[in-house]
Write a protein that holds these residues in place. Structure first.
Motif, PDB file in Angstrom:
ATOM      1  N   PRO B  75       0.821  -1.220   0.000  1.00 37.92           N
ATOM      2  CA  PRO B  75       0.000   0.000   0.000  1.00 37.92           C
ATOM      3  C   PRO B  75       0.854   1.269   0.000  1.00 37.92           C
ATOM      4  N   GLN B  76       2.109   1.145   0.415  1.00 39.79           N
ATOM      5  CA  GLN B  76       3.025   2.289   0.409  1.00 39.79           C
ATOM      6  C   GLN B  76       4.443   1.766   0.581  1.00 39.79           C
ATOM      7  N   GLU B 242      -7.800   8.541  -1.396  1.00 46.52           N
ATOM      8  CA  GLU B 242      -8.079   7.114  -1.569  1.00 46.52           C
ATOM      9  C   GLU B 242      -7.537   6.600  -2.895  1.00 46.52           C
ATOM     10  N   LYS B 243      -7.368   5.272  -2.963  1.00 44.99           N
ATOM     11  CA  LYS B 243      -7.004   4.620  -4.228  1.00 44.99           C
ATOM     12  C   LYS B 243      -8.189   4.665  -5.189  1.00 44.99           C
ATOM     13  N   ASN B 245      -8.063   2.253  -7.763  1.00 44.40           N
ATOM     14  CA  ASN B 245      -7.972   0.898  -8.311  1.00 44.40           C
ATOM     15  C   ASN B 245      -7.908   0.875  -9.834  1.00 44.40           C
ATOM     16  N   TRP B 275       2.727   6.619  -1.922  1.00 45.61           N
ATOM     17  CA  TRP B 275       1.466   6.044  -1.459  1.00 45.61           C
ATOM     18  C   TRP B 275       0.722   5.424  -2.635  1.00 45.61           C
ATOM     19  N   HIS B 276       0.063   4.307  -2.408  1.00 41.83           N
ATOM     20  CA  HIS B 276      -0.686   3.554  -3.440  1.00 41.83           C
ATOM     21  C   HIS B 276       0.136   3.395  -4.717  1.00 41.83           C
ATOM     22  N   ASP B 279      -1.146   3.112  -8.650  1.00 38.45           N
ATOM     23  CA  ASP B 279      -2.557   3.472  -8.763  1.00 38.45           C
ATOM     24  C   ASP B 279      -2.680   4.857  -9.418  1.00 38.45           C
ATOM     25  N   SER B 282      -2.125   7.583  -6.998  1.00 42.66           N
ATOM     26  CA  SER B 282      -0.883   7.497  -6.229  1.00 42.66           C
ATOM     27  C   SER B 282      -0.309   8.897  -5.990  1.00 42.66           C
TER      28      SER B 282
END
Lengths: 99, 537
Positions: B75-76, B242-243, B245, B275-276, B279, B282
């Motif tokens: 996730p990171q 938030e992601k 996806n 982060w992310h 994505d 990100s």
């Protein structure tokens, strides 16, 4: 060192324990109530909210130190508890009002 | 508590000292070692003994390929950049079981270094200093906080009860009775470093305002998680989103570093986190280095990962900056070797102050307790020996175990890093047992044999650590000194110095005890210091 002549054995241990418990934990409880109150008060006087909270928390340690020194110098354990309890009640009341 | 303010303070000083002294010594000892935690890391993690870090480092070329290989699905992932004291890149990420994984990289090549298999200075000694490795309900933090408040109370009461503080500062009679000498040394170290002791203790508390006053914000912000989050955001900054996806890209990290350095007027990043990763939403977080400032700034910049555009920027407000300055006074993350050594010496003086406080308490009561058949002195003596020389032995055993355990070894489901910690705790426990059982001297005399044997153990272990470092890594003192590799050379030299001091102590302890003619000076002590000198327990 000087020990009150009426104060012996188990009675002294009980009194000293109550005194130490009151000064250390009662003192912390009072400070832990005063810190958010001071934060709210300083924010109310125009300080940025987060700044007021940080300042109040930092000063909390110094106030706690002073309270500990006072707590251990008070002769009467009853008076220590009474003062801490009334202080905590007053602070909690004010905190409830400002919220 | 007592009839006069000074008597109350004397009572407080005596009993707060005895009750909390053991914890306080452990905190001071580990804190003193933490001054050189990065150097201890180099000593205990030989694979990280790299040459000085390269001047210009490309994150795109060295870090990114490794991170994308090892932590693509995390996730990171984040990387701590090299500093003057840390030659490695420290890459960390969360694995699929939500555990933090850490790997050290060579900044020159991007090569992943072999697993260190040790928590070493920054992972064991430093956290021990502030939370004693007791994680249950944050118990360790609270015990350390309590001990720190006790330390402040001890300093205030100590100043109050010493009327002749200036005169006593110039008084040290090492050849007098143990009771007299230990009080002189207690006063000397207490007064010479009094400003240090006060500032280091208060600043240690102020670092953790969020832990010790977790409800500080409720007056100004209200109750509940939302109020707390809002306070934290305003005080410390932070950005998240938030992601989505859906797949995304990562633009040049080096370009983002350049952008951040422009925002910070030349300030460099110390930590970069993606982060992310992968994505569309990100984003990249950068934290500014404080290697050149006392203040541990909270400056941060966030970038959109795919475009490299700036999303968020934060700098702490003035009061928060004061808190960060006070924290910086304690953490000494700035680069300054002279001050670092002064912190180390002042920390050691604190250790001596606590240890001699114990000795004075014991000597002031020993004869009375023996007459009355009380066991208080014997119990406190065993506690004092285990707390003072015992923790030093345990620390040295931790170093020796680090050089003896093969990389990758494990036992009973515990990995190598955990085994090193087990050695520390078991040896420490054993020193208390030794202190309790190995006192041969009569109860009217100090437990010379227990102290002496523990001093000998210190001498042997410290010497063994130096020899084992030379044998197992090849970086013996002659080599590190001629090449000027100071992290390892410095630690080896301090260990040898420790051997010398421990040998000298055990030699002094082996001489016959002082004769009866010093009884008069013992009475003098009682008159000099109100309360403290009079045995009453």
């Amino acid at each position: 060192m000087a020990i009150q002549s009426t104060d012996h054995g188990a009675a002294r241990i009980a009194r000293v324990s109550l005194h130490v418990f009151g000064a250390v934990f009662g003192g912390y409880a009072l400070i832990a109530l005063m810190v958010p109150l001071a934060g709210a008060a300083m924010a109310g006087l125009g300080m940025a909210r987060s700044e007021a909270v940080v300042l109040a928390a930092m000063l909390g340690f110094v106030a706690y130190l002073a309270l500990l020194v006072w707590g251990f110098s008070v002769k009467s354990t009853t008076r220590l508890w009474l003062k801490l309890a009334s202080g905590a009640a007053a602070t909690a009341g004010l905190l409830w009002l400002v919220q | 508590m007592e009839t006069t303010f000074r008597n109350s303070m004397a009572w407080l000083h005596t009993w707060a000292g005895v009750v909390i002294g053991s914890v306080l010594f452990a905190i001071f000892w580990m804190g003193t070692l933490s001054v050189f935690d990065r150097e201890i890391d180099r000593w205990m993690m030989p694979m990280t003994r790299l040459a000085a870090p390269v001047a210009s480092l490309s994150l795109d070329a060295t870090v990114r390929p490794v991170a994308e290989r090892l932590a693509a699905k995390a996730p990171q992932w984040g990387v701590l950049l090299p500093t003057e004291r840390v030659p490695t890149l420290r890459l960390s990420w969360r694995d699929d079981k939500d555990r933090t994984v850490t790997r050290y990289l060579d900044p020159a090549t991007g090569a992943v270094l072999p697993e260190a298999g040790s928590h070493a200075g920054t992972g064991f000694i430093f956290p021990f200093h502030y939370r004693l490795h007791l994680k249950w309900m944050d118990l360790g933090y609270w015990l350390v906080g309590l001990a720190a408040m006790a330390m402040l109370v001890l300093l205030v009461s100590g100043v109050v009860i010493h009327k002749k503080i200036f005169a006593e500062f110039f008084l040290f009679r090492p050849r007098k009775r143990l009771q007299r000498s230990s009080l002189d040394l207690h006063n000397l170290t207490g007064v010479i470093a009094l400003p240090f002791h006060f500032v280091i203790t208060l600043s240690g508390l102020i670092i953790f305002i969020g832990i010790y006053f977790p409800q500080a914000h409720v007056g100004a912000y209200g109750i509940g998680q939302e109020a707390k989050d809002q306070y934290r955001l305003e005080a410390r900054g932070g950005y998240q989103r938030e992601k989505t996806n859906t797949p995304g890209t990562l633009a040049s990290l080096d370009a983002m570093v350049n952008h951040a350095e422009r925002e910070w007027a030349g300030g460099r990043p110390r930590f970069v986190r993606v982060w992310h990763p992968g994505d569309a939403n990100s984003y990249v977080e950068m934290r500014r280095s404080y290697a050149r400032d006392i203040t541990m700034n909270r400056d941060q910049v966030y970038f959109d990962a795919s475009t490299g555009g700036m999303l968020y920027r934060f700098e702490a407000a003035p009061v928060m900056t004061v808190q960060r300055f006070i924290s910086g006074l304690h953490f000494i993350q700035f680069e300054h070797w002279t001050l670092r050594w002064l912190y180390f010496l002042a920390g050691l003086s604190g250790c001596v102050m606590i240890a001699t406080g114990f000795l004075f308490w014991l000597e002031a009561r020993r004869v009375q307790h023996a007459k009355k058949g009380l066991t208080g002195v014997r119990v406190v003596e065993a506690l004092a020996i285990g707390s003072v020389t015992g923790i030093v032995i345990a620390t040295l055993a931790f170093f020796v175990a680090n050089r003896l355990l093969p990389l990758g070894s494990s036992f009973a489901g515990e990995d190598r890093a955990a085994l090193e910690m087990w050695v520390f705790y078991l040896i420490w426990l054993a020193t208390f047992g030794h202190a309790a059982w190995r006192r041969a001297d009569p109860p009217t005399q100090p437990a010379r044999r227990a102290w002496r044997e523990q001093c000998m153990a210190i001498a042997v272990l410290a010497l063994a650590a130096v020899l084992l470092n030379g044998v197992t890594t090849g970086d013996h003192l002659f080599k590190t000194l001629t090449r000027g590799y100071w992290p390892v050379a410095g630690m080896d030299m301090l260990l040898l110095l420790g051997t010398g001091v421990a040998l000298w102590c055990s030699w002094r302890l082996s001489r016959p005890p002082a004769t009866a003619k010093t009884a008069a000076s013992a009475r003098q002590v009682s008159r000099d210091t109100v309360g403290e000198g009079t045995p009453d327990a």
